[in-house]
Design a protein around this motif. Structure first.
Motif, PDB file in Angstrom:
ATOM      1  N   VAL A  62       0.840  -1.202   0.000  1.00  0.00           N
ATOM      2  CA  VAL A  62       0.000   0.000   0.000  1.00  0.00           C
ATOM      3  C   VAL A  62       0.873   1.250   0.000  1.00  0.00           C
ATOM      4  CG1 VAL A  62      -1.654   1.346   1.342  1.00  0.00           C
ATOM      5  CG2 VAL A  62      -1.972  -1.127   1.082  1.00  0.00           C
ATOM      6  N   GLU A  63       1.922   1.257   0.816  1.00  0.00           N
ATOM      7  CA  GLU A  63       2.826   2.407   0.866  1.00  0.00           C
ATOM      8  C   GLU A  63       3.498   2.642  -0.487  1.00  0.00           C
ATOM      9  OE1 GLU A  63       6.688   4.072   3.426  1.00  0.00           O
ATOM     10  OE2 GLU A  63       5.922   2.035   3.762  1.00  0.00           O
ATOM     11  N   ALA A  64       3.959   1.549  -1.128  1.00  0.00           N
ATOM     12  CA  ALA A  64       4.617   1.677  -2.432  1.00  0.00           C
ATOM     13  C   ALA A  64       3.654   2.196  -3.487  1.00  0.00           C
ATOM     14  CB  ALA A  64       5.192   0.323  -2.850  1.00  0.00           C
ATOM     15  N   ALA A  65       2.411   1.737  -3.437  1.00  0.00           N
ATOM     16  CA  ALA A  65       1.402   2.207  -4.388  1.00  0.00           C
ATOM     17  C   ALA A  65       1.130   3.696  -4.201  1.00  0.00           C
ATOM     18  CB  ALA A  65       0.117   1.407  -4.227  1.00  0.00           C
ATOM     19  N   GLY A  93      -5.932   4.897  -6.162  1.00  0.00           N
ATOM     20  CA  GLY A  93      -6.638   4.122  -5.151  1.00  0.00           C
ATOM     21  C   GLY A  93      -6.074   2.723  -5.097  1.00  0.00           C
ATOM     22  N   ALA A  94      -6.617   1.898  -4.227  1.00  0.00           N
ATOM     23  CA  ALA A  94      -6.128   0.529  -4.084  1.00  0.00           C
ATOM     24  C   ALA A  94      -7.270  -0.405  -3.735  1.00  0.00           C
ATOM     25  CB  ALA A  94      -5.040   0.454  -3.014  1.00  0.00           C
ATOM     26  N   THR A  95      -7.125  -1.639  -4.147  1.00  0.00           N
ATOM     27  CA  THR A  95      -8.068  -2.697  -3.800  1.00  0.00           C
ATOM     28  C   THR A  95      -7.263  -3.941  -3.432  1.00  0.00           C
ATOM     29  OG1 THR A  95      -8.216  -3.468  -6.096  1.00  0.00           O
ATOM     30  CG2 THR A  95      -9.835  -1.827  -5.379  1.00  0.00           C
ATOM     31  N   PHE A 110      -5.362  -3.872   5.737  1.00  0.00           N
ATOM     32  CA  PHE A 110      -5.407  -3.160   4.453  1.00  0.00           C
ATOM     33  C   PHE A 110      -6.080  -1.800   4.612  1.00  0.00           C
ATOM     34  CE2 PHE A 110      -7.778  -2.096   0.580  1.00  0.00           C
ATOM     35  CZ  PHE A 110      -6.725  -1.985  -0.323  1.00  0.00           C
ATOM     36  N   GLU A 111      -7.193  -1.763   5.297  1.00  0.00           N
ATOM     37  CA  GLU A 111      -7.921  -0.504   5.472  1.00  0.00           C
ATOM     38  C   GLU A 111      -7.121   0.512   6.278  1.00  0.00           C
ATOM     39  OE1 GLU A 111     -11.578  -1.792   7.167  1.00  0.00           O
ATOM     40  OE2 GLU A 111     -12.433  -2.445   5.236  1.00  0.00           O
ATOM     41  N   ILE A 112      -6.438   0.062   7.320  1.00  0.00           N
ATOM     42  CA  ILE A 112      -5.614   0.970   8.122  1.00  0.00           C
ATOM     43  C   ILE A 112      -4.475   1.531   7.269  1.00  0.00           C
ATOM     44  CG2 ILE A 112      -3.968   1.082  10.038  1.00  0.00           C
ATOM     45  CD1 ILE A 112      -5.753  -0.901  11.544  1.00  0.00           C
ATOM     46  N   ALA A 113      -3.856   0.674   6.459  1.00  0.00           N
ATOM     47  CA  ALA A 113      -2.754   1.121   5.600  1.00  0.00           C
ATOM     48  C   ALA A 113      -3.233   2.148   4.583  1.00  0.00           C
ATOM     49  CB  ALA A 113      -2.122  -0.080   4.895  1.00  0.00           C
ATOM     50  N   CYS A 114      -4.416   1.923   4.018  1.00  0.00           N
ATOM     51  CA  CYS A 114      -4.968   2.873   3.044  1.00  0.00           C
ATOM     52  C   CYS A 114      -5.266   4.215   3.693  1.00  0.00           C
ATOM     53  CB  CYS A 114      -6.222   2.292   2.402  1.00  0.00           C
ATOM     54  SG  CYS A 114      -5.903   0.973   1.196  1.00  0.00           S
ATOM     55  N   LEU A 171      -5.063   6.659   0.677  1.00  0.00           N
ATOM     56  CA  LEU A 171      -5.295   5.954  -0.580  1.00  0.00           C
ATOM     57  C   LEU A 171      -6.737   5.444  -0.589  1.00  0.00           C
ATOM     58  CD1 LEU A 171      -3.347   5.413  -2.931  1.00  0.00           C
ATOM     59  CD2 LEU A 171      -2.997   3.123  -2.017  1.00  0.00           C
ATOM     60  N   PRO A 172      -7.616   6.065  -1.354  1.00  0.00           N
ATOM     61  CA  PRO A 172      -9.031   5.671  -1.346  1.00  0.00           C
ATOM     62  C   PRO A 172      -9.267   4.335  -2.033  1.00  0.00           C
ATOM     63  CG  PRO A 172      -8.660   7.312  -3.037  1.00  0.00           C
ATOM     64  CD  PRO A 172      -7.363   7.192  -2.278  1.00  0.00           C
ATOM     65  N   ARG A 173     -10.384   3.707  -1.730  1.00  0.00           N
ATOM     66  CA  ARG A 173     -10.773   2.453  -2.375  1.00  0.00           C
ATOM     67  C   ARG A 173     -11.829   2.679  -3.441  1.00  0.00           C
ATOM     68  NH1 ARG A 173     -11.807  -2.366   1.763  1.00  0.00           N
ATOM     69  NH2 ARG A 173     -11.763  -3.447  -0.243  1.00  0.00           N
ATOM     70  N   LEU A 174     -12.323   3.912  -3.546  1.00  0.00           N
ATOM     71  CA  LEU A 174     -13.366   4.198  -4.525  1.00  0.00           C
ATOM     72  C   LEU A 174     -12.796   4.230  -5.933  1.00  0.00           C
ATOM     73  CD1 LEU A 174     -15.282   7.055  -2.663  1.00  0.00           C
ATOM     74  CD2 LEU A 174     -15.918   4.641  -2.816  1.00  0.00           C
ATOM     75  N   LYS A 175     -13.578   3.767  -6.893  1.00  0.00           N
ATOM     76  CA  LYS A 175     -13.177   3.821  -8.295  1.00  0.00           C
ATOM     77  C   LYS A 175     -13.823   5.027  -8.965  1.00  0.00           C
ATOM     78  CE  LYS A 175     -12.283  -1.106  -8.858  1.00  0.00           C
ATOM     79  NZ  LYS A 175     -12.534  -2.321  -9.668  1.00  0.00           N
ATOM     80  N   ILE A 176     -13.155   5.549  -9.973  1.00  0.00           N
ATOM     81  CA  ILE A 176     -13.636   6.738 -10.670  1.00  0.00           C
ATOM     82  C   ILE A 176     -14.676   6.327 -11.718  1.00  0.00           C
ATOM     83  CG2 ILE A 176     -12.955   8.628 -12.201  1.00  0.00           C
ATOM     84  CD1 ILE A 176     -10.221   8.577 -10.844  1.00  0.00           C
TER      85      ILE A 176
END
Length: 356
Positions: free
Chosen positions: A248-251, A258-260, A324-328, A333-338
């Protein structure tokens, strides 16, 4: 035929598919049983067969995925990811989901022509087309066949929304198409990054580009104005789950939009292949890995049911999800898609592709 070496492949075996009642060959004393000692082991070369389907757009009504149509320019995938849920599809060709899936490939060179016909139909309703949902549209053979590029050219020409999922930095080759589409609100890209460990990468995804190249691709896409998402998929307990925070940090550092994440899935023929891979590369923890996977899949190797197959359950699953959620949140880093625009679509003009 001489026995073929599977060195540098993901699968460690090439068992016969069983779902269509094909029988595995057993030793009967003829020359085939001695062929290895007589002729030696030869490298397995990748072959490509031309496929001529009648249609190219695949529809689905699954409640577990965020799209209702997709295109897969290729069958099989040379990347060789051992966990690939698409492996069982090779059984429909009487080929093995094992090494055959990685080396006996099928290409659909008329994909753009078929898509042109579909988009030209009266009453066609626009919705984003997903590329790379089954096999990777930017696997090595795309360099020669350029089928994915021909599809993207048509999609940009008709102002049709699309998404791309890949684990290859080859996607940057088509930035001249993807970036203009993104500026119109028509495109988004998800790049899978499973592990930052080169040793894990070499066995888990032996012919996919290195993780640093994928992160560099996220950065290049982001800098070009393309919504680029990091897909941490699959998360494999006891193998890659300890890297969640680092991934997550690298992303985030690469500028991901965002990330999933998705937990590993082992449908049908994939489970025994994955078990054999564990025995070969991680014999010290093979039993623990499978026990943890079963704990998040309701006691089975895989959960095939709608609504739950893309998720997981139990303490291990909750721990992965929470981390994962804490890292985001930590890296914003949001989980929502555009959402992609649908109102710009222009049906193709005439019977031929204007781009040709």
């Amino acid at each position: 035929m001489p026995v073929e070496s599977i060195k540098a492949r993901g699968a460690t075996r090439n068992s016969t598919p069983t779902r269509f009642n094909l029988k595995e060959r057993v030793s009967d004393g003829d020359w085939l049983d001695s062929v290895e000692s007589i002729d030696g082991i030869v490298p397995r070369r990748t072959t490509v067969t031309i496929e001529k389907p009648k249609s190219i757009l695949t529809r689905n009504s699954s409640p577990d995925v965020g799209f209702d149509r997709s295109i897969n320019p290729y069958r099989g995938c040379e990347h060789g990811c051992i966990y690939c849920f698409a492996r069982p599809t090779h059984a429909y060709h009487d080929l093995s989901p094992g090494v055959d899936f990685e080396s006996r490939l099928f290409a659909k060179p008329e994909a753009a022509k078929l898509l042109h016909a579909t988009l030209s139909r009266p009453g066609y309703e626009v919705a984003p087309i997903a590329l790379g949902t089954n096999t990777d549209p930017y696997q090595p053979i795309e360099e020669h066949w350029r089928i994915t590029r021909s599809i993207l050219e048509l999609l940009l020409e008709t102002r049709h929304p699309f998404t791309i999922t890949t684990k290859s930095d080859r996607v940057l080759r088509d930035l001249d198409i993807i970036a203009p589409a993104a500026r119109l609100g028509l495109a988004a890209v998800a790049i899978s990054v499973t592990s930052l460990d080169p040793k894990v990468h070499r066995t888990l995804e032996p012919r996919a580009p290195a993780p640093r190249k994928r992160l560099a691709a996220i950065k290049a896409l982001s800098q070009a104005g393309v919504p680029a998402f990091a897909s941490i998929a699959p998360v494999i307990p006891q193998i890659t789950d300890h890297e969640i925070e680092a991934l997550v940090e690298a992303a985030a550092e690469a500028g991901a939009s965002g990330a999933t994440f998705l937990p590993v899935r082992l449908p049908f023929e994939v489970a025994p292949l994955f078990r054999a891979w564990l025995d070969e590369h991680y014999p010290d923890r093979a039993a623990k890995v499978m026990a943890t996977i079963q704990s998040i899949r309701g006691g089975r190797d895989n959960d095939p049911n709608f609504f739950t197959r893309m998720k997981c359950q139990g303490p291990w699953a909750e721990l992965i999800r929470t981390r994962f959620e804490i890292a985001c949140r930590k890296h914003d880093l949001p989980r929502l898609k555009i959402p992609l625009r649908r109102d710009l679509f222009e049906p193709p003009q005439g019977d031929q592709l204007r781009l040709f």
